[in-house]
Design a protein around this motif. Sequence first.
Motif, PDB file in Angstrom:
ATOM      1  N   ASN A  37      29.366  38.574  29.922  1.00 25.98           N
ATOM      2  CA  ASN A  37      28.837  39.731  30.640  1.00 25.98           C
ATOM      3  C   ASN A  37      28.119  39.346  31.923  1.00 25.98           C
ATOM      4  O   ASN A  37      28.149  40.088  32.890  1.00 25.98           O
ATOM      5  CB  ASN A  37      27.877  40.524  29.743  1.00 25.98           C
ATOM      6  CG  ASN A  37      28.584  41.094  28.538  1.00 25.98           C
ATOM      7  OD1 ASN A  37      29.573  41.790  28.665  1.00 25.98           O
ATOM      8  ND2 ASN A  37      28.086  40.771  27.354  1.00 25.98           N
ATOM      9  N   MET A  69      29.523  43.286  36.048  1.00 24.08           N
ATOM     10  CA  MET A  69      29.946  44.629  36.437  1.00 24.08           C
ATOM     11  C   MET A  69      28.786  45.474  36.943  1.00 24.08           C
ATOM     12  O   MET A  69      28.925  46.160  37.954  1.00 24.08           O
ATOM     13  CB  MET A  69      30.662  45.317  35.276  1.00 24.08           C
ATOM     14  CG  MET A  69      32.000  44.646  34.963  1.00 24.08           C
ATOM     15  SD  MET A  69      33.037  45.505  33.778  1.00 24.08           S
ATOM     16  CE  MET A  69      32.064  45.439  32.312  1.00 24.08           C
ATOM     17  N   MET A 125      42.076  36.332  27.441  1.00 28.19           N
ATOM     18  CA  MET A 125      41.319  37.545  27.110  1.00 28.19           C
ATOM     19  C   MET A 125      40.304  37.240  26.005  1.00 28.19           C
ATOM     20  O   MET A 125      39.205  37.760  26.023  1.00 28.19           O
ATOM     21  CB  MET A 125      42.270  38.667  26.667  1.00 28.19           C
ATOM     22  CG  MET A 125      43.115  39.224  27.791  1.00 28.19           C
ATOM     23  SD  MET A 125      42.130  39.910  29.156  1.00 28.19           S
ATOM     24  CE  MET A 125      41.485  41.369  28.362  1.00 28.19           C
ATOM     25  N   SER A 164      37.090  35.892  27.268  1.00 26.87           N
ATOM     26  CA  SER A 164      36.212  36.813  27.988  1.00 26.87           C
ATOM     27  C   SER A 164      35.303  37.625  27.074  1.00 26.87           C
ATOM     28  O   SER A 164      34.356  38.249  27.547  1.00 26.87           O
ATOM     29  CB  SER A 164      37.032  37.757  28.873  1.00 26.87           C
ATOM     30  OG  SER A 164      37.793  38.629  28.075  1.00 26.87           O
ATOM     31  N   LEU A 207      37.095  41.253  38.865  1.00 28.33           N
ATOM     32  CA  LEU A 207      37.001  40.291  37.766  1.00 28.33           C
ATOM     33  C   LEU A 207      38.247  39.413  37.703  1.00 28.33           C
ATOM     34  O   LEU A 207      38.156  38.212  37.451  1.00 28.33           O
ATOM     35  CB  LEU A 207      36.800  41.024  36.439  1.00 28.33           C
ATOM     36  CG  LEU A 207      35.456  41.723  36.268  1.00 28.33           C
ATOM     37  CD1 LEU A 207      35.483  42.623  35.038  1.00 28.33           C
ATOM     38  CD2 LEU A 207      34.308  40.732  36.197  1.00 28.33           C
ATOM     39  N   THR A 208      39.395  40.011  37.970  1.00 28.95           N
ATOM     40  CA  THR A 208      40.650  39.251  37.968  1.00 28.95           C
ATOM     41  C   THR A 208      40.664  38.225  39.096  1.00 28.95           C
ATOM     42  O   THR A 208      41.037  37.065  38.882  1.00 28.95           O
ATOM     43  CB  THR A 208      41.858  40.200  38.082  1.00 28.95           C
ATOM     44  OG1 THR A 208      41.834  41.097  36.972  1.00 28.95           O
ATOM     45  CG2 THR A 208      43.164  39.435  38.109  1.00 28.95           C
ATOM     46  N   LEU A 225      31.536  44.470  40.013  1.00 30.95           N
ATOM     47  CA  LEU A 225      32.924  44.030  39.949  1.00 30.95           C
ATOM     48  C   LEU A 225      33.716  44.969  39.053  1.00 30.95           C
ATOM     49  O   LEU A 225      33.296  45.288  37.942  1.00 30.95           O
ATOM     50  CB  LEU A 225      33.020  42.599  39.409  1.00 30.95           C
ATOM     51  CG  LEU A 225      32.381  41.519  40.273  1.00 30.95           C
ATOM     52  CD1 LEU A 225      32.516  40.162  39.599  1.00 30.95           C
ATOM     53  CD2 LEU A 225      32.987  41.488  41.651  1.00 30.95           C
ATOM     54  N   ASP A 226      34.856  45.418  39.541  1.00 38.57           N
ATOM     55  CA  ASP A 226      35.775  46.212  38.737  1.00 38.57           C
ATOM     56  C   ASP A 226      36.826  45.267  38.159  1.00 38.57           C
ATOM     57  O   ASP A 226      36.720  44.046  38.299  1.00 38.57           O
ATOM     58  CB  ASP A 226      36.402  47.330  39.572  1.00 38.57           C
ATOM     59  CG  ASP A 226      37.157  46.808  40.798  1.00 38.57           C
ATOM     60  OD1 ASP A 226      37.368  45.579  40.920  1.00 38.57           O
ATOM     61  OD2 ASP A 226      37.545  47.638  41.638  1.00 38.57           O
ATOM     62  N   SER A 227      37.848  45.825  37.531  1.00 40.76           N
ATOM     63  CA  SER A 227      38.860  44.962  36.905  1.00 40.76           C
ATOM     64  C   SER A 227      39.557  44.072  37.929  1.00 40.76           C
ATOM     65  O   SER A 227      39.865  42.914  37.645  1.00 40.76           O
ATOM     66  CB  SER A 227      39.875  45.793  36.119  1.00 40.76           C
ATOM     67  OG  SER A 227      40.528  46.701  36.969  1.00 40.76           O
ATOM     68  N   MET A 228      39.789  44.590  39.128  1.00 41.11           N
ATOM     69  CA  MET A 228      40.430  43.778  40.169  1.00 41.11           C
ATOM     70  C   MET A 228      39.500  42.635  40.599  1.00 41.11           C
ATOM     71  O   MET A 228      39.941  41.495  40.740  1.00 41.11           O
ATOM     72  CB  MET A 228      40.808  44.639  41.374  1.00 41.11           C
ATOM     73  CG  MET A 228      41.492  43.845  42.469  1.00 41.11           C
ATOM     74  SD  MET A 228      43.015  43.048  41.952  1.00 41.11           S
ATOM     75  CE  MET A 228      44.126  44.410  42.068  1.00 41.11           C
TER      76      MET A 228
END
Length: 92
Positions: A67, A33, A60, A63, A43-44, A38-41
């Motif tokens: 990091n 991050m 989850m 994860s 990372l997805t 990288l944001d949540s999108m």
Amino acid sequence: MVENELAVLVEIRRIVSQELDWPAEVEPSHHLMKDLQLDSMGLTVLAVELENHFRIRLSMEDSVGVNTVGDLMRLVAAKAAEEPRAAAGGAS
């Protein structure tokens, strides 16, 4: 396992470059991050692409503690080392 981690790094670099338009080199020490932004999108996208390429499932729970790129490399390599046995049994 080291060569598995290298294969994962190559794929992470491809995804981050091609799918997420990251212009610079990706190193194992990079924070997902903070350094790669990288944001949540993002990372997805990265997780789904890695799941599809290596035919694994990331949860989850997996994860937690991931990091850096190096953390992700080790996780995916470990999952990929487990999965072929399960996939081979059901792939008839």
